[in-house]
Design an enzyme around this catalytic site. Structure first.
Site, PDB file in Angstrom:
ATOM      1  N   LYS A  39       0.817  -1.213   0.000  1.00  0.00           N
ATOM      2  CA  LYS A  39       0.000   0.000   0.000  1.00  0.00           C
ATOM      3  C   LYS A  39       0.854   1.268   0.000  1.00  0.00           C
ATOM      4  CE  LYS A  39      -2.833  -2.729   2.981  1.00  0.00           C
ATOM      5  NZ  LYS A  39      -3.205  -2.898   4.367  1.00  0.00           N
ATOM      6  N   SER A 130      -6.831   2.501  10.121  1.00  0.00           N
ATOM      7  CA  SER A 130      -7.424   2.089  11.390  1.00  0.00           C
ATOM      8  C   SER A 130      -6.417   1.992  12.524  1.00  0.00           C
ATOM      9  CB  SER A 130      -8.174   0.775  11.215  1.00  0.00           C
ATOM     10  OG  SER A 130      -7.340  -0.194  10.642  1.00  0.00           O
TER      11      SER A 130
END
Length: 191
Positions: A39, A130
């Site tokens: 990512k 998160s």
């Protein structure tokens, strides 16, 4: 800004080094779908580091749009970030994208959102996703109290702490870094 589950991306800036690291977990609800996703990537001919939290397809669209803005503005990360945020907020299709971007070069770090946010953190440390607040807190503590640690060491230690706390973050990290003085850039990647 919205909180996106399934990832943690952290940027640490210390001395003349900047690092962006991301975990590899992709979650769908309470199921881990993949544990080795990448990512974090380089943009702008390798001079800009970036990471995303959110929908993968949306993130790839944003990477492409941000890279296009970097080209349009000759690698000026500030201008590219502002223009992407304007487009992201104004364009009906882009507005529906569910992702956050974290981008950095040798001088600046920005968090970008679809709400038009272009946030430059005061200390050059930023996190999204998160587990972002866990990683951010750990990184700030390490930067302030562990002078002997490098940006890379701090980023990896902070991500390790986030992975111990956040169920949407794993310990399979991908890291990109730019080291050295701004005029003498050394580029490193690790998976």
């Amino acid at each position: 800004m919205s909180e996106f589950h399934g990832t943690t991306i952290l940027c640490v800036r210390k001395d003349n080094d900047v690092v962006i690291v991301g975990d590899g977990q992709v979650s769908l609800g309470n199921t881990i779908m993949k544990s080795s996703a990448v990512k974090v990537r380089r943009l702008g001919q390798g001079r800009v580091l970036s990471g995303f939290a959110g929908s993968t397809a949306d993130a790839f669209s944003l990477f492409e749009k941000f890279e296009s803005k970097l080209k349009d503005f000759s690698g000026n990360i500030t201008r590219a970030a502002v223009e992407l945020a304007k487009d992201w907020r104004a364009d009906r299709t882009l507005r529906r994208l569910e992702a956050l971007l974290l981008v950095a070069d040798t001088d600046r770090t920005f968090v970008l959102s679809g709400s038009g946010d272009v946030i430059e953190p005061d200390e050059g440390i930023a996190a999204i996703g998160s587990g972002g607040m866990y990683a951010l807190s750990a990184a700030k503590g390490l930067v302030r109290h562990c002078e002997h640690m490098t940006a890379r060491e701090i980023a990896l230690a902070a991500m390790g702490i986030a992975a111990e706390i956040c169920v949407f973050t794993n310990d399979r990290f991908h890291l990109e870094e730019i080291t050295g003085a701004p005029r003498e850039i050394a580029v490193k990647s690790s998976g």
